[in-house]
Design an enzyme around this catalytic site. Structure first.
Site, short mmCIF file in Angstrom:
data_model
loop_
_atom_site.label_atom_id
_atom_site.label_comp_id
_atom_site.label_asym_id
_atom_site.label_seq_id
_atom_site.Cartn_x
_atom_site.Cartn_y
_atom_site.Cartn_z
N HIS A 80 0.99 -1.31 0.09
CA HIS A 80 0.01 0.11 0.10
C HIS A 80 0.91 1.17 -0.16
O HIS A 80 1.98 1.31 0.46
CB HIS A 80 -1.10 -0.09 1.16
CG HIS A 80 -0.33 0.11 2.64
ND1 HIS A 80 -0.10 1.17 3.27
CD2 HIS A 80 0.03 -1.02 3.29
CE1 HIS A 80 0.17 0.91 4.30
NE2 HIS A 80 0.46 -0.21 4.76
N ASP A 82 -0.15 4.63 1.01
CA ASP A 82 -0.62 5.39 1.89
C ASP A 82 0.23 5.24 3.21
O ASP A 82 0.80 4.01 3.55
CB ASP A 82 -1.87 5.53 2.30
CG ASP A 82 -2.53 4.46 2.79
OD1 ASP A 82 -2.30 3.23 2.55
OD2 ASP A 82 -3.30 4.45 4.09
N GLU A 176 -4.95 1.84 2.71
CA GLU A 176 -5.01 0.65 3.83
C GLU A 176 -4.79 1.07 5.30
O GLU A 176 -5.67 0.44 5.95
CB GLU A 176 -3.67 -0.19 3.39
CG GLU A 176 -3.67 -1.58 4.10
CD GLU A 176 -3.13 -1.63 5.52
OE1 GLU A 176 -3.23 -2.32 6.24
OE2 GLU A 176 -2.32 -0.35 5.89
N GLU A 177 -4.27 2.29 5.38
CA GLU A 177 -4.35 2.68 6.70
C GLU A 177 -5.50 2.90 7.59
O GLU A 177 -5.55 3.32 8.92
CB GLU A 177 -3.09 3.64 7.27
CG GLU A 177 -1.73 3.38 6.70
CD GLU A 177 -1.15 2.36 7.68
OE1 GLU A 177 -1.61 1.97 8.46
OE2 GLU A 177 -0.05 1.97 7.74
N ASP A 199 3.78 -6.41 3.65
CA ASP A 199 3.31 -5.34 4.64
C ASP A 199 3.48 -5.56 6.02
O ASP A 199 2.53 -5.47 6.81
CB ASP A 199 1.89 -5.00 4.32
CG ASP A 199 1.32 -3.66 5.03
OD1 ASP A 199 2.35 -2.80 5.58
OD2 ASP A 199 0.00 -3.64 5.17
N HIS A 381 4.04 3.64 12.27
CA HIS A 381 2.86 4.81 12.82
C HIS A 381 3.64 5.76 13.58
O HIS A 381 2.99 6.33 14.56
CB HIS A 381 1.75 4.13 13.27
CG HIS A 381 0.90 3.10 12.32
ND1 HIS A 381 -0.23 2.82 12.52
CD2 HIS A 381 1.22 2.88 10.98
CE1 HIS A 381 -0.58 2.08 11.43
NE2 HIS A 381 0.36 1.99 10.55
#
Length: 409
Positions: A80, A82, A176-177, A199, A381
Site C-alpha cells: 500500500h 499510504d 490501507e491505513e 506489509d 506509525h
C-alpha cells in the site's frame, strides 16, 4: 547502495498520508504522486499490462512468465502507498546509521532518542545499517519498504528474463491505513490466482491469521440541569460514558493483551453533560469470542438504558473484516512455499497471528487468497519507525525465490 534502498529513499520523501475523516477514494489526493511515479518506473523497466486507476489511485502491472512457465499459476504481490494518519508523513528526512548498539539519537535539538530499553528489537540489528527518521515524522516503511521490495523484485526479473517463474502481477493500493485499501481493488483485473501482501515487520514474518474486527460508536444522551439543583434530575452523559467503559472487562484492553487475546479499545471520546460519544474497536481472532464480545458490548448499553432510561445509550456497531485463516487453510501451499523459500535463504520463518488486519484479509474473502510477509520495518506509525537495510535487501531475494516456486501448475 542497492536499488531497493534507492527506491525506498525516493518513496519516503513523498507525503502519502491518508485521512480518516475523508469520504473519497483515495482519501488524500497526494497519494496519486506516488502512484504516478510507480507507473513511470514500471514503464521504464519494461513491465507490461500497466493499469493506473486514476479515479481511485490503484496501480497494477505484470511481469510476463518466463519461457516454458506460461502454464504456472499467476502470483501477485501487493503493497500500500499510504502512510498512517497517526504521525506526519510530510518532509520525511531519512538517514542511514550503522548500528553498533545502545540508543540512537534521532533529533538532538528536540531530545528525541530511540532507546534500546524501550525498543529491544534493536538488539537484532547490531552491526547492521538502519534507516531512521529525524524524530519529527514517521519514516514510511509501512508500507513503502514493501513497495520498494516488490519494485526491486520486478526489475530483477525483467532484467533476467531467463529466470524461471510464472506470470507475476504487482498491485499498489491507497488507503490501507484507514481500512479502505481493498474497497476498489479490482480482483478480476488483477487476475492473480494467489497473492502475498508485503506489509509486515521483521523479515521472516509470515502471517495468515488476523483479527475479526468491528468498529462501534457509543452515543450518550444526557440531561443538563444546573448543578445546584441537579439531584434526581441530571444525567451526566460524560459520566455515563465513563460507566460504560468501566463495565467492560479490564483485562480485555489492548494494554494487557498479546498473541491470540482479543480486546475492546477505546479510541476516542468527547462530550458534555448533555451529550457524549466514544469510538471503539473490537477485535478477536476467534470468531466465537468475537461474537461474544459484540454481544457483551451491546448488553452493556442495554444495562445502562435500564438504569438511566431507554434511549440514553445508543450503539452503532459494524463489522470491518474477518480472520483470513478460514480461507488460507484451503491454500496452505502459500505458507509452505514461503517457509521453504525463507529456509533456503537462511531466514527463520516467524509464523504468527497478525494483531490487526491487512488488505490481504479482505482480499482473501474477495476471492484472492493473500497471506502477509514482513518487510524489515519496525515501530510503524510513529517517529521511532526504522527499517534495516540488510533486511530489505534480503527480502527482495525472498520475493524472487518465492516467485520461482510457481513455475508450473
Amino acid at each position: 547502495m542497492s536499488s531497493v534502498i534507492d527506491l525506498f529513499l525516493e518513496y519516503v520523501k513523498l507525503d502519502t498520508q491518508s485521512a480518516d475523516e475523508s469520504s473519497t477514494t483515495p482519501s488524500t489526493s497526494k497519494q496519486h504522486e506516488l502512484a504516478k511515479l510507480l507507473v513511470k518506473q514500471l514503464t521504464d523497466m519494461g513491465a507490461s499490462e500497466i493499469t493506473y486507476d486514476e479515479a481511485h489511485c490503484y496501480v497494477y502491472a505484470s511481469i510476463p512468465a518466463a519461457e516454458g512457465c506460461e502454464d504456472a499459476p499467476v502470483l501477485g504481490f501487493i503493497a500500500h502507498m499510504d502512510t498512517s494518519p497517526a504521525v506526519s508523513g510530510a518532509n520525511v528526512k531519512p538517514r542511514i546509521v550503522h548500528y553498533d548498539g545502545g540508543d540512537i539519537v534521532l533529533n538532538e535539538a528536540e531530545g528525541v532518542v530511540m532507546k534500546r530499553k524501550d525498543f529491544p528489537d534493536l538488539s537484532l540489528y547490531e552491526g547492521q545499517d538502519l534507516i531512521v527518521t529525524d524524530g519529527t515524522t514517521l519514516l514510511g516503511a509501512d508500507d513503502k519498504a514493501g513497495i520498494a521490495e516488490i519494485m526491486a523484485m520486478a526489475e530483477h526479473f525483467l532484467k533476467n528474463p531467463q529466470l524461471p517463474h510464472g506470470k507475476i502481477r504487482v498491485g499498489f493500493t491507497p488507503d490501507e491505513e484507514v481500512g479502505a485499501g481493498a474497497d476498489y481493488f479490482d480482483v478480476a483485473l488483477f487476475g492473480a490466482d494467489f497473492a502475498y501482501t508485503v506489509d509486515g515487520g521483521r523479515v521472516g514474518e509470515l502471517e495468515y491469521e488476523n483479527f475479526n474486527a468491528a468498529g462501534a460508536k457509543v452515543s450518550v444522551r444526557g440531561r443538563s440541569v444546573h448543578p445546584g439543583d441537579a439531584k434526581g434530575k441530571m444525567i451526566n452523559a460524560i459520566l455515563v460514558l465513563q460507566e460504560f467503559q468501566s463495565l467492560l472487562p479490564v483485562c480485555e484492553n489492548p494494554m494487557y493483551t498479546e498473541k491470540y487475546e482479543g480486546f475492546y479499545h477505546l479510541d476516542s471520546i468527547n462530550g458534555t453533560v448533555e451529550e457524549a460519544a466514544a469510538d471503539y474497536i473490537i477485535r478477536d481472532h476467534s470468531k466465537e469470542k468475537f461474537e461474544q464480545k459484540k454481544k457483551l458490548f451491546a448488553q452493556t448499553g442495554d444495562f445502562l438504558n435500564l438504569k438511566y432510561g431507554e434511549g440514553t445509550v445508543t450503539i452503532a456497531l459494524k463489522d470491518s473484516y474477518y480472520n483470513m485463516k478460514e480461507i488460507m487453510e484451503q491454500h496452505m501451499h502459500l505458507i509452505e512455499n514461503a517457509k521453504a523459500a525463507m529456509e533456503e535463504l537462511s531466514i527463520t520463518p516467524i509464523v504468527q497471528p497478525i494483531r490487526g488486519g491487512t488488505d490481504g484479509a479482505r482480499l482473501s474473502f474477495m476471492g484472492l487468497p493473500c497471506p502477509n510477509l514482513g518487510t524489515g520495518g519496525h515501530n510503524c506509525h510513529g517517529k521511532y519507525e526504522y527499517a534495516c537495510v540488510q533486511s530489505m535487501e534480503q527480502n527482495v531475494k525472498l520475493l524472487v525465490r518465492l516467485a520461482g516456486k510457481y513455475q508450473h501448475k
